[in-house]
Design an enzyme around this catalytic site. Sequence first.
Site, short mmCIF file in Angstrom:
data_model
loop_
_atom_site.label_atom_id
_atom_site.label_comp_id
_atom_site.label_asym_id
_atom_site.label_seq_id
_atom_site.Cartn_x
_atom_site.Cartn_y
_atom_site.Cartn_z
N ASN A 23 1.04 -1.03 0.22
CA ASN A 23 0.23 0.18 -0.15
C ASN A 23 0.60 1.65 0.03
OD1 ASN A 23 -2.32 -1.63 0.01
ND2 ASN A 23 -2.50 -1.49 2.24
N ARG A 123 -15.52 2.99 -3.81
CA ARG A 123 -14.65 2.83 -3.42
C ARG A 123 -14.09 4.86 -4.31
NH1 ARG A 123 -9.43 -0.41 -1.62
NH2 ARG A 123 -9.64 -1.85 -3.69
N PRO A 124 -15.29 5.19 -4.10
CA PRO A 124 -15.01 6.72 -5.08
C PRO A 124 -14.20 7.64 -4.87
CG PRO A 124 -16.52 6.91 -3.35
CD PRO A 124 -16.47 5.88 -3.12
N ASP A 126 -14.25 11.19 -6.00
CA ASP A 126 -14.71 12.23 -5.98
C ASP A 126 -13.77 13.25 -4.53
OD1 ASP A 126 -15.89 10.49 -4.13
OD2 ASP A 126 -17.36 12.27 -3.70
N LEU A 127 -13.26 11.93 -3.71
CA LEU A 127 -12.68 12.96 -3.36
C LEU A 127 -10.92 13.69 -3.33
CD1 LEU A 127 -12.95 11.40 1.22
CD2 LEU A 127 -14.73 13.55 -0.05
#
Length: 423
Positions: A23, A123-124, A126-127
């Site tokens: 990650n 898990r958009p 947009d942020l």
Amino acid sequence: MDRIAITGGAPLRGTIPIYGAKNSALKLQAAALLSADPLILENMPDLADTRFMAQLLASLGVEITWIKETRTLRMHAAEISSTIAPYDQVRKMRASFNVLGPLLARVGHATVSLPGGCAIGARPVDLHLKAFEAMGADIVIEQGYVKAAALRGLKGAEIEFPFVSVGATEHAMLAATLAHGETVLKNVAREPEIIDLADCLNAMGARIEGAGTGEIHIRGVTSLKGATHSVVADRIEAGTFALAAAAAGGNVLLQGARFDHLQALIKVLRGAGVEVDAEARGLRVKRNGGRIQPVSFETEPFPGFPTDLQAQAMALLCLAEGQSRIRETIFENRFMHAPELARLGAQIAVHGNEAVVTGVEALKGAPVMATDLRASVSLVIAGLAAEGETVVNRVYHLDRGFEKLEPKLAACGAQIQRLKVEQ
């Protein structure tokens, strides 16, 4: 498709080396786009995901040199030859979307496919996009692609995220390093991987303060230089092997594991009756005899219990002497491993975002099917503790996040092997 066959019942004894964090490595790879000088990553995990990212970077003009023997990856983005990340590349792995911010910051424009769907829930991004808009980028979404431009450069901004997001925090950090002025990120993630990214970027000449706290300040610079950075140890890999040792029993040293990165898991393990101790070389996990005790927990952002260890912990608690409750607060639809664990004899009742696990005295081997990365390794853990043979199908998920899983376990006494399946 390969399968993994496990004959359970053998305790684990020995040392398991913990490699660099997947990650963290993926975002560090994206950071190479920010500099015309080479970025060298040591302790680099060789995984399907990191290989995908390397292929994507190469398509953008990054010169890739991977020395597998020394676990070293050298990336040199002297010139960016393309600012387009196509769907066929990005769909393979969500983290590849993180090339958008560095391309936008360095070149002033980028066209990147929206990532594909995810088996463990929405898990958009947009942020991420709102953060770039706050920094002055013009963003249009057309035919599944994000087209972003900041031809005069990104500008520092104050950005408060409505909820904690590791991906959005990291992506905004990457972009803000080359923005004009100061960027303040509020309500940010505090994971060790955030600190690792900040350390690498600062070694490249960035000016980042506050990583690991709830607020990060980034003063933009005109350019970044090259650097050499060692990827932080993978706390999810370490936690997975800790839970495997707890389920199978035995005595295992997790070489390179960080005690301070696994506090929430250690609390659960100790509550279950497992011995966990910090040593100079890593973390020692021991369980010799005695039933697992029930423990209840919920997943939370760091420093809480990581969602990426929830499935593995459930596998352990299937053997507990009593009832445990697990609440999943990060991702919806992340109990898909429960029906597969039930095929081994586990008693699990799922109600929305909560699972009630009633422990059984023994699990029985059976064929099972992996549904995602963490779910697949939970089935391996259950198989290590089960009576008889367990065969885990669709293990390509495992190769995304675990390097040399079977050899590492086999070296500690596990009866485990990969079965090649002819296509």
